[in-house]
Scaffold this motif. Structure first.
Motif, PDB file in Angstrom:
ATOM      1  N   THR A 129       0.814  -1.221   0.000  1.00 31.55           N
ATOM      2  CA  THR A 129       0.000   0.000   0.000  1.00 31.55           C
ATOM      3  C   THR A 129       0.842   1.264   0.000  1.00 31.55           C
ATOM      4  OG1 THR A 129      -0.166  -0.124   2.405  1.00 31.55           O
ATOM      5  CG2 THR A 129      -1.978  -1.082   1.135  1.00 31.55           C
ATOM      6  N   TYR A 130       2.059   1.209   0.506  1.00 32.48           N
ATOM      7  CA  TYR A 130       2.904   2.402   0.582  1.00 32.48           C
ATOM      8  C   TYR A 130       3.813   2.581  -0.632  1.00 32.48           C
ATOM      9  CZ  TYR A 130       6.506  -0.933   1.858  1.00 32.48           C
ATOM     10  OH  TYR A 130       7.371  -2.001   1.845  1.00 32.48           O
ATOM     11  N   CYS A 131       3.816   1.662  -1.544  1.00 27.39           N
ATOM     12  CA  CYS A 131       4.764   1.634  -2.671  1.00 27.39           C
ATOM     13  C   CYS A 131       4.332   2.580  -3.795  1.00 27.39           C
ATOM     14  CB  CYS A 131       4.869   0.198  -3.170  1.00 27.39           C
ATOM     15  SG  CYS A 131       5.769   0.008  -4.706  1.00 27.39           S
ATOM     16  N   ALA A 132       5.067   3.676  -3.956  1.00 26.02           N
ATOM     17  CA  ALA A 132       4.744   4.659  -5.003  1.00 26.02           C
ATOM     18  C   ALA A 132       4.863   4.064  -6.414  1.00 26.02           C
ATOM     19  CB  ALA A 132       5.612   5.895  -4.844  1.00 26.02           C
ATOM     20  N   PRO A 133       5.932   3.314  -6.739  1.00 29.55           N
ATOM     21  CA  PRO A 133       6.006   2.717  -8.076  1.00 29.55           C
ATOM     22  C   PRO A 133       4.848   1.741  -8.351  1.00 29.55           C
ATOM     23  CG  PRO A 133       8.168   2.697  -7.061  1.00 29.55           C
ATOM     24  CD  PRO A 133       7.194   3.116  -6.003  1.00 29.55           C
ATOM     25  N   CYS A 134       4.399   1.034  -7.312  1.00 33.04           N
ATOM     26  CA  CYS A 134       3.256   0.114  -7.462  1.00 33.04           C
ATOM     27  C   CYS A 134       2.015   0.908  -7.874  1.00 33.04           C
ATOM     28  CB  CYS A 134       2.960  -0.610  -6.148  1.00 33.04           C
ATOM     29  SG  CYS A 134       4.307  -1.609  -5.509  1.00 33.04           S
ATOM     30  N   LYS A 135       1.811   2.029  -7.217  1.00 32.24           N
ATOM     31  CA  LYS A 135       0.653   2.874  -7.511  1.00 32.24           C
ATOM     32  C   LYS A 135       0.726   3.437  -8.929  1.00 32.24           C
ATOM     33  CE  LYS A 135      -0.030   4.082  -2.688  1.00 32.24           C
ATOM     34  NZ  LYS A 135       0.072   5.110  -1.658  1.00 32.24           N
ATOM     35  N   LYS A 136       1.939   3.810  -9.360  1.00 35.64           N
ATOM     36  CA  LYS A 136       2.105   4.335 -10.715  1.00 35.64           C
ATOM     37  C   LYS A 136       1.816   3.251 -11.760  1.00 35.64           C
ATOM     38  CE  LYS A 136       5.069   7.652 -11.773  1.00 35.64           C
ATOM     39  NZ  LYS A 136       4.323   8.854 -11.957  1.00 35.64           N
ATOM     40  N   MET A 137       2.276   2.029 -11.505  1.00 34.25           N
ATOM     41  CA  MET A 137       1.997   0.925 -12.431  1.00 34.25           C
ATOM     42  C   MET A 137       0.492   0.702 -12.525  1.00 34.25           C
ATOM     43  SD  MET A 137       4.779  -0.467 -13.786  1.00 34.25           S
ATOM     44  CE  MET A 137       4.264  -2.093 -14.284  1.00 34.25           C
ATOM     45  N   LYS A 138      -0.167   0.698 -11.381  1.00 34.66           N
ATOM     46  CA  LYS A 138      -1.609   0.473 -11.328  1.00 34.66           C
ATOM     47  C   LYS A 138      -2.379   1.577 -12.050  1.00 34.66           C
ATOM     48  CE  LYS A 138      -5.292  -0.016  -7.964  1.00 34.66           C
ATOM     49  NZ  LYS A 138      -5.616  -0.006  -6.542  1.00 34.66           N
ATOM     50  N   LYS A 139      -1.877   2.782 -11.957  1.00 34.04           N
ATOM     51  CA  LYS A 139      -2.582   3.935 -12.529  1.00 34.04           C
ATOM     52  C   LYS A 139      -2.214   4.190 -13.989  1.00 34.04           C
ATOM     53  CE  LYS A 139      -3.524   8.787 -11.628  1.00 34.04           C
ATOM     54  NZ  LYS A 139      -3.217   9.966 -10.806  1.00 34.04           N
ATOM     55  N   GLU A 140      -0.934   3.949 -14.360  1.00 30.34           N
ATOM     56  CA  GLU A 140      -0.459   4.364 -15.677  1.00 30.34           C
ATOM     57  C   GLU A 140      -0.198   3.226 -16.662  1.00 30.34           C
ATOM     58  OE1 GLU A 140       2.928   6.948 -15.148  1.00 30.34           O
ATOM     59  OE2 GLU A 140       1.901   8.084 -13.564  1.00 30.34           O
ATOM     60  N   VAL A 141       0.118   2.043 -16.178  1.00 32.71           N
ATOM     61  CA  VAL A 141       0.497   0.953 -17.085  1.00 32.71           C
ATOM     62  C   VAL A 141      -0.645  -0.038 -17.283  1.00 32.71           C
ATOM     63  CG1 VAL A 141       2.109  -0.956 -17.468  1.00 32.71           C
ATOM     64  CG2 VAL A 141       2.948   1.216 -16.535  1.00 32.71           C
ATOM     65  N   PHE A 142      -1.142  -0.598 -16.199  1.00 33.43           N
ATOM     66  CA  PHE A 142      -2.159  -1.645 -16.312  1.00 33.43           C
ATOM     67  C   PHE A 142      -3.474  -1.190 -16.962  1.00 33.43           C
ATOM     68  CE2 PHE A 142       0.500  -3.537 -12.882  1.00 33.43           C
ATOM     69  CZ  PHE A 142       0.926  -4.626 -13.612  1.00 33.43           C
ATOM     70  N   PRO A 143      -3.893   0.064 -16.816  1.00 40.78           N
ATOM     71  CA  PRO A 143      -5.153   0.482 -17.462  1.00 40.78           C
ATOM     72  C   PRO A 143      -5.068   0.670 -18.978  1.00 40.78           C
ATOM     73  CG  PRO A 143      -4.668   1.873 -15.561  1.00 40.78           C
ATOM     74  CD  PRO A 143      -3.449   1.058 -15.835  1.00 40.78           C
ATOM     75  N   THR A 144      -3.880   0.608 -19.559  1.00 41.93           N
ATOM     76  CA  THR A 144      -3.760   0.870 -20.997  1.00 41.93           C
ATOM     77  C   THR A 144      -4.350  -0.281 -21.812  1.00 41.93           C
ATOM     78  OG1 THR A 144      -1.561  -0.137 -21.165  1.00 41.93           O
ATOM     79  CG2 THR A 144      -1.648   2.236 -20.662  1.00 41.93           C
ATOM     80  N   PRO A 145      -4.920   0.048 -22.954  1.00 42.25           N
ATOM     81  CA  PRO A 145      -5.483  -0.999 -23.818  1.00 42.25           C
ATOM     82  C   PRO A 145      -4.441  -2.038 -24.251  1.00 42.25           C
ATOM     83  CG  PRO A 145      -6.240   1.153 -24.528  1.00 42.25           C
ATOM     84  CD  PRO A 145      -5.187   1.389 -23.476  1.00 42.25           C
ATOM     85  N   GLU A 146      -3.216  -1.598 -24.540  1.00 40.10           N
ATOM     86  CA  GLU A 146      -2.164  -2.527 -24.976  1.00 40.10           C
ATOM     87  C   GLU A 146      -1.865  -3.552 -23.889  1.00 40.10           C
ATOM     88  OE1 GLU A 146      -1.452   1.576 -26.622  1.00 40.10           O
ATOM     89  OE2 GLU A 146      -1.614   0.799 -24.614  1.00 40.10           O
ATOM     90  N   CYS A 147      -1.758  -3.057 -22.675  1.00 40.09           N
ATOM     91  CA  CYS A 147      -1.466  -3.947 -21.545  1.00 40.09           C
ATOM     92  C   CYS A 147      -2.634  -4.907 -21.325  1.00 40.09           C
ATOM     93  CB  CYS A 147      -1.216  -3.093 -20.298  1.00 40.09           C
ATOM     94  SG  CYS A 147      -0.092  -3.834 -19.139  1.00 40.09           S
ATOM     95  N   GLY A 148      -3.828  -4.374 -21.328  1.00 39.19           N
ATOM     96  CA  GLY A 148      -5.014  -5.203 -21.127  1.00 39.19           C
ATOM     97  C   GLY A 148      -5.154  -6.270 -22.190  1.00 39.19           C
ATOM     98  N   GLU A 149      -4.910  -5.887 -23.434  1.00 42.45           N
ATOM     99  CA  GLU A 149      -5.055  -6.834 -24.539  1.00 42.45           C
ATOM    100  C   GLU A 149      -4.132  -8.041 -24.375  1.00 42.45           C
ATOM    101  OE1 GLU A 149      -4.248  -6.977 -29.336  1.00 42.45           O
ATOM    102  OE2 GLU A 149      -4.829  -5.053 -28.447  1.00 42.45           O
ATOM    103  N   TYR A 150      -2.869  -7.778 -24.063  1.00 38.44           N
ATOM    104  CA  TYR A 150      -1.922  -8.895 -23.933  1.00 38.44           C
ATOM    105  C   TYR A 150      -2.135  -9.680 -22.639  1.00 38.44           C
ATOM    106  CZ  TYR A 150       2.315 -11.638 -23.501  1.00 38.44           C
ATOM    107  OH  TYR A 150       3.191 -12.688 -23.341  1.00 38.44           O
TER     108      TYR A 150
END
Length: 164
Positions: free
Chosen positions: A74-95
């Motif tokens: 819960t305290y991990c800033a990079p984890c939050k950025k991945m969750k907010k910026e990487v995983f929601p992308t269509p490219e990431c979701g598709e693969y």
């Protein structure tokens, strides 16, 4: 001199309040909450299943997919950025949605997640563990990669090396 003491006192009080606020926001989950994963991202992005590892392995077996465990805290800033910026992308979701049964595990929840992190020797967050349906380790990715294409390349390379 009086101004310096007052400033130092205010600074100490401010730091105490900041630390107390952060500590209170990191309350551990109950055992039942810890047994399942937490969030899903937007529909067009990666869909994280709110299931245990054993349930994910069974689902992966039935769908002929791998399991992707997103170990975070819960305290991990990079984890939050991945969750907010990487995983929601269509490219990431598709693969990821096509190839994996993805789950999120809080590795420091003082329950299920902590035990799972210890079991898999996870000490750095975020860490991504890829397992086959029979629980064999396919590979792991340690740390955040905020470039979607680079992150996907790392996942693809890991899977391809396992399949050879």
């Amino acid at each position: 001199m009086k101004t310096t003491k007052s400033f130092a006192g205010n600074l100490c009080l401010s730091l105490f309040i900041l630390i107390a606020t952060c500590a209170c926001s990191n309350t551990p989950k109950t055992t039942k909450e810890a047994e399942s994963t937490t969030e899903t991202t937007k529909e067009e992005g990666t869909i994280f299943f709110d299931i245990t590892l054993n349930e994910a392995l069974e689902k992966a077996r039935l769908e002929n997919k791998y399991v992707l465990i997103n170990f975070h805290s819960t305290y991990c800033a990079p984890c939050k950025k991945m969750k907010k910026e990487v995983f929601p992308t269509p490219e990431c979701g598709e693969y990821i949605n096509k190839k994996f049964i993805p789950i999120m595990v809080d590795g420091e929840d003082e329950g299920y997640g902590t035990e799972l992190a210890k079991q898999h020797k996870i000490f750095i967050y975020p860490s991504y563990l890829i397992l086959s349906p029979n629980r064999s380790l396919v590979g792991e990715i340690i740390g955040a990669e905020l470039d979607v294409n680079k992150f996907l390349d790392m996942l693809k390379t890991t899977v391809l090396q396992f399949e050879k």
